[in-house]
Design a protein around this motif. Structure first.
Motif, mmCIF file in Angstrom:
data_model
loop_
_atom_site.group_PDB
_atom_site.id
_atom_site.type_symbol
_atom_site.label_atom_id
_atom_site.label_comp_id
_atom_site.label_asym_id
_atom_site.label_seq_id
_atom_site.Cartn_x
_atom_site.Cartn_y
_atom_site.Cartn_z
ATOM 1 N N ASP A 9 0.757 -1.101 0.101
ATOM 2 C CA ASP A 9 0.069 -0.162 -0.113
ATOM 3 C C ASP A 9 0.982 1.204 -0.094
ATOM 4 O O ASP A 9 2.279 1.056 0.130
ATOM 5 C CB ASP A 9 -0.931 -0.054 1.212
ATOM 6 N N ALA A 10 0.205 2.424 -0.476
ATOM 7 C CA ALA A 10 1.117 3.614 -0.063
ATOM 8 C C ALA A 10 0.228 4.851 0.025
ATOM 9 O O ALA A 10 -1.126 4.712 -0.324
ATOM 10 C CB ALA A 10 1.878 3.991 -1.412
ATOM 11 N N ALA A 11 0.541 5.826 0.501
ATOM 12 C CA ALA A 11 -0.062 7.087 0.786
ATOM 13 C C ALA A 11 0.373 8.000 -0.220
ATOM 14 O O ALA A 11 1.529 8.305 -0.266
ATOM 15 C CB ALA A 11 0.123 7.753 2.075
ATOM 16 N N LEU A 12 -0.532 8.480 -1.035
ATOM 17 C CA LEU A 12 -0.018 9.390 -2.213
ATOM 18 C C LEU A 12 -0.317 10.892 -1.591
ATOM 19 O O LEU A 12 -1.613 11.227 -1.292
ATOM 20 C CB LEU A 12 -0.698 9.192 -3.402
ATOM 21 N N PHE A 13 0.380 11.935 -1.910
ATOM 22 C CA PHE A 13 0.214 13.228 -1.513
ATOM 23 C C PHE A 13 0.757 13.996 -2.775
ATOM 24 O O PHE A 13 1.968 13.981 -3.074
ATOM 25 C CB PHE A 13 1.027 13.796 -0.278
ATOM 26 N N LEU A 14 -0.157 14.653 -3.464
ATOM 27 C CA LEU A 14 -0.021 15.326 -4.574
ATOM 28 C C LEU A 14 -0.006 16.675 -4.447
ATOM 29 O O LEU A 14 -0.900 17.394 -3.628
ATOM 30 C CB LEU A 14 -1.078 15.011 -5.817
ATOM 31 N N ALA A 15 0.798 17.636 -5.228
ATOM 32 C CA ALA A 15 0.738 19.099 -4.926
ATOM 33 C C ALA A 15 0.636 19.969 -6.382
ATOM 34 O O ALA A 15 1.250 19.195 -7.266
ATOM 35 C CB ALA A 15 1.947 19.621 -4.102
ATOM 36 N N VAL A 16 -0.173 20.753 -6.254
ATOM 37 C CA VAL A 16 -0.043 21.972 -7.492
ATOM 38 C C VAL A 16 0.812 23.041 -6.930
ATOM 39 O O VAL A 16 0.470 23.607 -5.906
ATOM 40 C CB VAL A 16 -1.259 22.233 -7.976
ATOM 41 N N ARG A 17 2.004 23.229 -7.526
ATOM 42 C CA ARG A 17 2.834 24.460 -7.061
ATOM 43 C C ARG A 17 2.900 25.521 -8.012
ATOM 44 O O ARG A 17 2.439 25.317 -9.322
ATOM 45 C CB ARG A 17 4.187 23.817 -6.943
ATOM 46 N N VAL A 18 3.163 26.726 -7.737
ATOM 47 C CA VAL A 18 3.198 27.917 -8.554
ATOM 48 C C VAL A 18 4.878 28.185 -8.710
ATOM 49 O O VAL A 18 5.501 28.146 -7.825
ATOM 50 C CB VAL A 18 2.537 29.110 -8.094
ATOM 51 N N LEU A 19 5.115 27.986 -10.112
ATOM 52 C CA LEU A 19 6.624 28.436 -10.316
ATOM 53 C C LEU A 19 6.665 29.827 -11.191
ATOM 54 O O LEU A 19 5.958 29.931 -11.991
ATOM 55 C CB LEU A 19 7.005 27.223 -11.311
ATOM 56 N N ASP A 20 7.983 30.400 -10.700
ATOM 57 C CA ASP A 20 8.060 31.586 -11.591
ATOM 58 C C ASP A 20 8.594 31.390 -12.847
ATOM 59 O O ASP A 20 9.047 30.476 -13.016
ATOM 60 C CB ASP A 20 8.876 32.622 -10.568
ATOM 61 N N HIS A 21 9.105 32.604 -13.468
ATOM 62 C CA HIS A 21 9.542 32.500 -14.872
ATOM 63 C C HIS A 21 10.886 31.484 -14.929
ATOM 64 O O HIS A 21 11.406 31.237 -16.029
ATOM 65 C CB HIS A 21 9.670 34.018 -15.757
ATOM 66 N N ASP A 22 11.530 31.774 -13.626
ATOM 67 C CA ASP A 22 12.933 31.107 -13.608
ATOM 68 C C ASP A 22 12.784 29.603 -13.094
ATOM 69 O O ASP A 22 13.528 28.682 -12.918
ATOM 70 C CB ASP A 22 14.020 31.810 -12.628
ATOM 71 N N GLY A 23 11.427 28.939 -12.968
ATOM 72 C CA GLY A 23 11.304 27.754 -12.343
ATOM 73 C C GLY A 23 11.331 27.437 -10.972
ATOM 74 O O GLY A 23 11.431 26.248 -10.258
ATOM 75 N N VAL A 24 11.572 28.616 -10.273
ATOM 76 C CA VAL A 24 11.495 28.849 -8.844
ATOM 77 C C VAL A 24 10.341 28.341 -8.100
ATOM 78 O O VAL A 24 9.067 29.458 -8.737
ATOM 79 C CB VAL A 24 12.474 29.850 -8.369
ATOM 80 N N GLU A 25 10.024 27.941 -7.278
ATOM 81 C CA GLU A 25 8.569 27.661 -6.563
ATOM 82 C C GLU A 25 8.074 28.927 -5.762
ATOM 83 O O GLU A 25 9.155 29.541 -5.046
ATOM 84 C CB GLU A 25 8.554 26.431 -5.636
ATOM 85 N N VAL A 26 7.019 29.478 -5.988
ATOM 86 C CA VAL A 26 6.629 30.427 -5.225
ATOM 87 C C VAL A 26 5.400 30.092 -4.304
ATOM 88 O O VAL A 26 4.486 29.497 -4.618
ATOM 89 C CB VAL A 26 5.876 31.425 -6.136
#
Length: 115
Positions: A9-26
Motif C-alpha cells: 500500500d502507499a499514501a499518495l500526496f500530490l501538490a500543484v505548485r506555482v513556479l516563477d519564470h525561472d522555475g523557482v517555486e512561489v
C-alpha cells in the motif's frame, strides 16, 4: 495517473505548485502554514476504487466498500481529487504538479503521469 510501489500500500500526496519564470517555486501564506503549495490532494492507494456513476471528471467518488490491495511492483491506475481553486498568476508564472514524499511510509513511489 499510473502508480507503482514496492509495498502492499502507499499514501499518495500530490501538490500543484506555482513556479516563477525561472522555475523557482512561489509559496503563499495560508491558514495552515506560512509557506504552502497552491493546492494539494491525497489518497491511500488501497482506497482507489471509484463509482463511475457518481464520479465527475474532476472529482472521483470513492466507494470505501472494498480495499484494493496493491501487488508490489505492479502499476495501478489512480484518480486523486485535487480541489478546484483559482489564482491570478503574473506573466511567465506557471502551475506545476508534483508528488510529495511522506514520512508515514518510507516506500518508494513511482509516478507516471498520463492524460
Amino acid at each position: 495517473m499510473q502508480v507503482s510501489t514496492d509495498g502492499p500500500d502507499a499514501a499518495l500526496f500530490l501538490a500543484v505548485r506555482v513556479l516563477d519564470h525561472d522555475g523557482v517555486e512561489v509559496t503563499s501564506t495560508g491558514a495552515i502554514a506560512s509557506e504552502q503549495v497552491l493546492i494539494s490532494g491525497w489518497l491511500r492507494l488501497s482506497y482507489r476504487k471509484t463509482d463511475p456513476t457518481r464520479s465527475l471528471r474532476w472529482r472521483p467518488w470513492r466507494t470505501h466498500d472494498k480495499l484494493r490491495p496493491v501487488k508490489p511492483g505492479t502499476s495501478s491506475p489512480v484518480e486523486v481529487e485535487i480541489w478546484p481553486t483559482g489564482i491570478d498568476l503574473p506573466t511567465g508564472y506557471a502551475p506545476g504538479a508534483d508528488h510529495l514524499r511522506t514520512r508515514l511510509r518510507p516506500q518508494i513511489l513511482h509516478c507516471i503521469w498520463v492524460k
